[in-house]
Scaffold this motif. Sequence first.
Motif, PDB file in Angstrom:
ATOM      1  N   LEU A 120      -2.496  13.473   7.015  1.00  0.00           N
ATOM      2  CA  LEU A 120      -3.697  13.296   6.201  1.00  0.00           C
ATOM      3  C   LEU A 120      -4.257  14.646   5.751  1.00  0.00           C
ATOM      4  CD1 LEU A 120      -5.194  10.465   8.380  1.00  0.00           C
ATOM      5  CD2 LEU A 120      -4.609  10.217   5.943  1.00  0.00           C
ATOM      6  N   ARG A 121      -4.313  15.609   6.674  1.00  0.00           N
ATOM      7  CA  ARG A 121      -4.812  16.950   6.311  1.00  0.00           C
ATOM      8  C   ARG A 121      -3.895  17.630   5.297  1.00  0.00           C
ATOM      9  NH1 ARG A 121      -6.520  17.166  11.912  1.00  0.00           N
ATOM     10  NH2 ARG A 121      -4.486  17.991  12.472  1.00  0.00           N
ATOM     11  N   ALA A 122      -2.614  17.271   5.288  1.00  0.00           N
ATOM     12  CA  ALA A 122      -1.657  17.844   4.333  1.00  0.00           C
ATOM     13  C   ALA A 122      -1.777  17.195   2.949  1.00  0.00           C
ATOM     14  CB  ALA A 122      -0.230  17.690   4.860  1.00  0.00           C
ATOM     15  N   GLY A 123      -2.631  16.182   2.831  1.00  0.00           N
ATOM     16  CA  GLY A 123      -2.865  15.582   1.516  1.00  0.00           C
ATOM     17  C   GLY A 123      -2.160  14.261   1.283  1.00  0.00           C
ATOM     18  N   LEU A 124      -1.485  13.736   2.296  1.00  0.00           N
ATOM     19  CA  LEU A 124      -0.819  12.438   2.148  1.00  0.00           C
ATOM     20  C   LEU A 124      -1.725  11.323   2.651  1.00  0.00           C
ATOM     21  CD1 LEU A 124       2.711  13.382   3.511  1.00  0.00           C
ATOM     22  CD2 LEU A 124       2.069  12.984   1.128  1.00  0.00           C
ATOM     23  N   SER A 125      -1.629  10.171   2.015  1.00  0.00           N
ATOM     24  CA  SER A 125      -2.265   8.977   2.563  1.00  0.00           C
ATOM     25  C   SER A 125      -1.299   8.362   3.555  1.00  0.00           C
ATOM     26  CB  SER A 125      -2.592   7.976   1.457  1.00  0.00           C
ATOM     27  OG  SER A 125      -3.668   8.443   0.678  1.00  0.00           O
ATOM     28  N   VAL A 126      -1.840   7.682   4.561  1.00  0.00           N
ATOM     29  CA  VAL A 126      -1.016   7.061   5.592  1.00  0.00           C
ATOM     30  C   VAL A 126      -1.409   5.598   5.727  1.00  0.00           C
ATOM     31  CG1 VAL A 126      -0.400   7.052   8.041  1.00  0.00           C
ATOM     32  CG2 VAL A 126      -0.767   9.235   6.859  1.00  0.00           C
ATOM     33  N   LEU A 146       0.829  -1.213   0.000  1.00  0.00           N
ATOM     34  CA  LEU A 146       0.000   0.000   0.000  1.00  0.00           C
ATOM     35  C   LEU A 146       0.862   1.262   0.000  1.00  0.00           C
ATOM     36  CD1 LEU A 146      -2.656  -1.127   2.632  1.00  0.00           C
ATOM     37  CD2 LEU A 146      -3.053  -0.820   0.168  1.00  0.00           C
ATOM     38  N   ALA A 147       1.969   1.226   0.720  1.00  0.00           N
ATOM     39  CA  ALA A 147       2.838   2.405   0.840  1.00  0.00           C
ATOM     40  C   ALA A 147       3.599   2.713  -0.439  1.00  0.00           C
ATOM     41  CB  ALA A 147       3.815   2.215   1.993  1.00  0.00           C
ATOM     42  N   ALA A 148       3.594   1.794  -1.382  1.00  0.00           N
ATOM     43  CA  ALA A 148       4.283   2.026  -2.653  1.00  0.00           C
ATOM     44  C   ALA A 148       3.527   3.001  -3.559  1.00  0.00           C
ATOM     45  CB  ALA A 148       4.499   0.699  -3.384  1.00  0.00           C
ATOM     46  N   HIS A 149       2.296   3.321  -3.208  1.00  0.00           N
ATOM     47  CA  HIS A 149       1.519   4.275  -3.999  1.00  0.00           C
ATOM     48  C   HIS A 149       2.051   5.698  -3.781  1.00  0.00           C
ATOM     49  CE1 HIS A 149      -1.265   0.833  -3.920  1.00  0.00           C
ATOM     50  NE2 HIS A 149      -1.580   1.269  -5.121  1.00  0.00           N
ATOM     51  N   PRO A 150       1.911   6.549  -4.788  1.00  0.00           N
ATOM     52  CA  PRO A 150       2.389   7.933  -4.647  1.00  0.00           C
ATOM     53  C   PRO A 150       1.696   8.654  -3.482  1.00  0.00           C
ATOM     54  CG  PRO A 150       1.774   7.456  -6.928  1.00  0.00           C
ATOM     55  CD  PRO A 150       1.335   6.288  -6.101  1.00  0.00           C
ATOM     56  N   ASP A 151       2.423   9.589  -2.893  1.00  0.00           N
ATOM     57  CA  ASP A 151       1.896  10.431  -1.820  1.00  0.00           C
ATOM     58  C   ASP A 151       1.375   9.616  -0.639  1.00  0.00           C
ATOM     59  OD1 ASP A 151       2.431  12.797  -3.297  1.00  0.00           O
ATOM     60  OD2 ASP A 151       0.571  12.502  -4.426  1.00  0.00           O
TER      61      ASP A 151
END
Length: 166
Positions: free
Chosen positions: A74-80, A26-31
């Motif tokens: 998350l609020r900054a636009g990154l997925s976690v 899952l972490a291999a996805h952008p952002d």
Amino acid sequence: MPSPTPTLHMLCGKIASGKSTLANTLAAHPDTVRLSEDDWLHALYGEEMHTLADYVRCAAKLRAAIGPHVADLLRAGLSVVLDFQANTVEARSWMRSIIDASGSAHALHVMTTSDATCLARLRARNESGDHPFAATEAQFHRTSARYVPPAPEEGFDIVLHEADEG
């Protein structure tokens, strides 16, 4: 092209069920950022972690410190990808508070790996020495006894992952 909606990915499954392997995928996805409970606990409290009670105490401290940071990401636009166990109602309640604080989308990934497969993987993992914690079979059974599958009334978007038992 619009960026994907920031999503909190949570992982529910017994020890050696494949949570961290899925987290890496899952972490291999952008952002997307992966945060590993095992890595953080080992770095911060490795010398203090000997019993289940030690884990519970140290994990509570870690959750209190890292929860607001996850909401900020998350609020900054990154997925976690939160590679923390979501195996109890209490753990999932903490994760729900992050979703509520951030307003993010979420996915609760539930591993359906059998105990026999988990134990075989645990033995192999312990023999390899690659994992920061070498759980015993007795610890596997103690933590598995505390496992509570997510219930519909918890309100999570669940994604089931059936293990490759072969």
